[in-house]
Design a protein around this motif. Structure first.
Motif, mmCIF file in Angstrom:
data_model
loop_
_atom_site.group_PDB
_atom_site.id
_atom_site.type_symbol
_atom_site.label_atom_id
_atom_site.label_comp_id
_atom_site.label_asym_id
_atom_site.label_seq_id
_atom_site.Cartn_x
_atom_site.Cartn_y
_atom_site.Cartn_z
ATOM 1 N N GLU A 97 0.811 -1.217 0.000
ATOM 2 C CA GLU A 97 0.000 0.000 0.000
ATOM 3 C C GLU A 97 0.846 1.270 0.000
ATOM 4 O O GLU A 97 0.391 2.324 -0.433
ATOM 5 C CB GLU A 97 -0.924 0.005 1.223
ATOM 6 C CG GLU A 97 -1.991 -1.076 1.211
ATOM 7 C CD GLU A 97 -2.981 -0.897 2.353
ATOM 8 O OE1 GLU A 97 -2.871 0.098 3.082
ATOM 9 O OE2 GLU A 97 -3.871 -1.752 2.492
ATOM 10 N N ASP A 98 2.080 1.160 0.519
ATOM 11 C CA ASP A 98 2.888 2.369 0.669
ATOM 12 C C ASP A 98 4.376 2.038 0.596
ATOM 13 O O ASP A 98 4.989 1.680 1.593
ATOM 14 C CB ASP A 98 2.567 3.043 2.008
ATOM 15 C CG ASP A 98 3.209 4.407 2.160
ATOM 16 O OD1 ASP A 98 3.916 4.839 1.233
ATOM 17 O OD2 ASP A 98 3.002 5.034 3.218
ATOM 18 N N ASP A 138 6.681 4.023 0.386
ATOM 19 C CA ASP A 138 7.432 5.057 1.099
ATOM 20 C C ASP A 138 7.274 4.967 2.611
ATOM 21 O O ASP A 138 7.563 5.915 3.333
ATOM 22 C CB ASP A 138 6.981 6.453 0.633
ATOM 23 C CG ASP A 138 7.394 6.749 -0.798
ATOM 24 O OD1 ASP A 138 8.453 6.253 -1.212
ATOM 25 O OD2 ASP A 138 6.654 7.471 -1.491
ATOM 26 N N PHE A 139 6.823 3.814 3.092
ATOM 27 C CA PHE A 139 6.571 3.685 4.523
ATOM 28 C C PHE A 139 7.820 3.989 5.351
ATOM 29 O O PHE A 139 7.737 4.662 6.384
ATOM 30 C CB PHE A 139 6.049 2.279 4.839
ATOM 31 C CG PHE A 139 5.778 2.052 6.299
ATOM 32 C CD1 PHE A 139 4.648 2.588 6.902
ATOM 33 C CD2 PHE A 139 6.661 1.324 7.086
ATOM 34 C CE1 PHE A 139 4.390 2.396 8.259
ATOM 35 C CE2 PHE A 139 6.416 1.124 8.434
ATOM 36 C CZ PHE A 139 5.279 1.663 9.024
ATOM 37 N N SER A 155 -0.227 1.407 11.752
ATOM 38 C CA SER A 155 0.000 1.081 10.338
ATOM 39 C C SER A 155 -0.460 -0.342 10.076
ATOM 40 O O SER A 155 -0.978 -1.018 10.974
ATOM 41 C CB SER A 155 1.492 1.210 10.004
ATOM 42 O OG SER A 155 2.218 0.126 10.587
ATOM 43 N N LYS A 164 8.445 7.627 5.692
ATOM 44 C CA LYS A 164 7.483 8.246 6.605
ATOM 45 C C LYS A 164 7.842 7.923 8.058
ATOM 46 O O LYS A 164 7.670 8.781 8.932
ATOM 47 C CB LYS A 164 6.068 7.762 6.274
ATOM 48 C CG LYS A 164 5.548 8.288 4.935
ATOM 49 C CD LYS A 164 4.156 7.782 4.625
ATOM 50 C CE LYS A 164 3.671 8.360 3.294
ATOM 51 N NZ LYS A 164 2.333 7.850 2.916
#
Length: 423
Positions: free
Chosen positions: A213-214, A216-217, A231, A220
């Protein structure tokens, strides 16, 4: 992870040996000084694969003797730090990528324990994705020879006997576990007595649930814009517990060590094992007639969304205080040569870190190779964490969850606290 770890990346990675095996009097340069020694001391976690490399290195260097020890990741990480701080460390030692465990690149390079290897010819050829976890402050300290993935390794003969096939969705995975249990052969061996093993199934779930889903987790997290507790790590941990509750693992994972879990999978007492691809060599060692295949572990019902944790495996570092520098460098350069690298990854069941080695991918790793080429992989989670404490908290916390002494929410909260503490 033997990462580890993952870093674990580690594994990077191996059967448990006697605790004393790694210490064994391997003082740096004790056989001679000034680079003229004909005996190299080596401490490694690459059980089952370093042996062939040592033989080839000795053959290529007549008169040279490598005195080496191998041990499991948990024991090794404890011992090597003690040896380095006391001045009794070997000339060359296993080092994990990144910053995620006590024997990782950044952790050992920061206090000056490792020699800078940036001046070696292979250092400039390392792909960027591997270079970032082999370096500290722009300098290369880790000779990383292979890439590894985490997933399900199936015993093909046991699967055929059970009449089952590898699942490619979360729903099918749970059905697979139930069917395997009904046939009297648990789906996966789990050796959680060795705490580094606890992370692997979780990492396999996190790859898809969090990074699917991300991507770039991690950025972040580093910017304090995300946490473990708030998360999809919660989803991944819930799925791990659901697998246990569904009967995906043999009885009493906490009473089973890594060595015993290998035996279960190798002999068909389970249909497979959730591990890094490095376990394939160890399974073949226990069952030379067996066929073992690596597959992604699904965490959703969309096969196209599945990702695999795949990253640089453990490599080798040179003791900054070795009195046997020339021979130590000669060994790591051999490990990074096409001959040495291919010997390692063939025996481990891995993939080479450098391009153009002429390596033919083993059929058992076709799916891992395909995922890497399709950019459907993410780094081992701990490799990008700010300190080794996060992983250690996770490993002990997972054992406590399996023993009923902790909860997923408590564990993720503790990991957040350690992460926020920084480096």
């Amino acid at each position: 992870m033997k990462t580890r770890t993952p870093a674990v990346l580690l594994a990077a990675v191996t059967a448990t040996a006697l605790l004393a095996a790694c210490s064994g009097g391997t003082k740096a340069g004790e056989s001679g000084g000034g680079g003229g020694s004909k005996t190299l001391t080596l401490a490694s976690v690459d059980q089952g694969s370093v042996e062939d490399v040592v033989k080839a290195f000795e053959k290529a260097n007549p008169g040279v003797k490598v005195r080496y020890t191998t041990s499991g990741a948990d024991q090794y990480q404890q011992q090597i730090r003690t040896q380095l701080s006391s001045g009794t460390a070997p000339d060359v030692m296993s080092v994990w990528p990144g910053n995620g465990n006590p024997a990782a690149t950044v952790v050992l390079a920061k206090p000056g324990y490792l020699r800078d290897l940036s001046d070696q010819a292979w250092a400039a050829k390392i792909p960027d994705a591997i270079k970032t976890v082999a370096q500290y402050k722009g300098k290369t300290y880790n000779a990383i020879f292979g890439q590894n993935g985490i997933g399900a390794v199936y015993n093909q003969q046991a699967m055929a006997k059970a009449g089952l096939t590898p699942p490619d969705t979360w729903t099918k995975l749970l059905a697979f576990c139930r069917d395997a249990k009904a046939k009297g052969t648990p789906a996966f061996a789990l050796g959680n007595q060795d705490n580094w093993v606890t992370q692997l199934a979780l990492y396999a779930m996190v790859a898809t649930t969090v990074y699917g889903e991300d991507r770039d987790f991690d950025k972040k997290m580093q910017a304090s814009e995300a946490t473990f507790a708030k998360s999809q790590w919660t989803t991944a941990l819930d799925k791990y517990m659901t697998m246990d509750e569904t009967g995906c693992f043999q009885k009493n994972p906490l009473g089973t060590n890594y060595e015993a879990s290998q035996q279960l999978a190798a002999t068909g007492k389970t249909l497979g094992i959730i591990q890094g691809n490095w376990v394939i060599a160890l399974l073949k060692g226990k069952n030379p007639q067996g066929t073992f295949t690596f597959k992604a572990l699904p965490a959703t019902d969309d096969p196209s969304a599945t990702l695999i944790p795949a990253a640089a495996g453990a490599g080798y570092g040179v003791n900054a205080k070795t009195k046997n520098e020339d021979l130590a460098l000669k060994f790591v350069n051999f490990a990074m040569s096409p001959e040495g690298m291919n010997l390692f990854v063939k025996k481990q069941g891995g993939l080479p870190a450098l391009p153009d080695t002429g390596y033919a991918v083993d059929p058992s790793l076709t799916e891992l190779s395909t995922f890497i080429q399709a950019d459907r992989t993410v780094p081992f989670m701990d490799q990008l964490w700010p300190n080794a404490k996060v992983q250690q908290t996770m490993l002990s916390g997972l054992q406590e969850i399996f023993s009923g002494q902790s909860t997923p929410d408590k564990l993720l909260g503790e990991m957040d606290a350690d992460y926020k503490a920084g480096s």
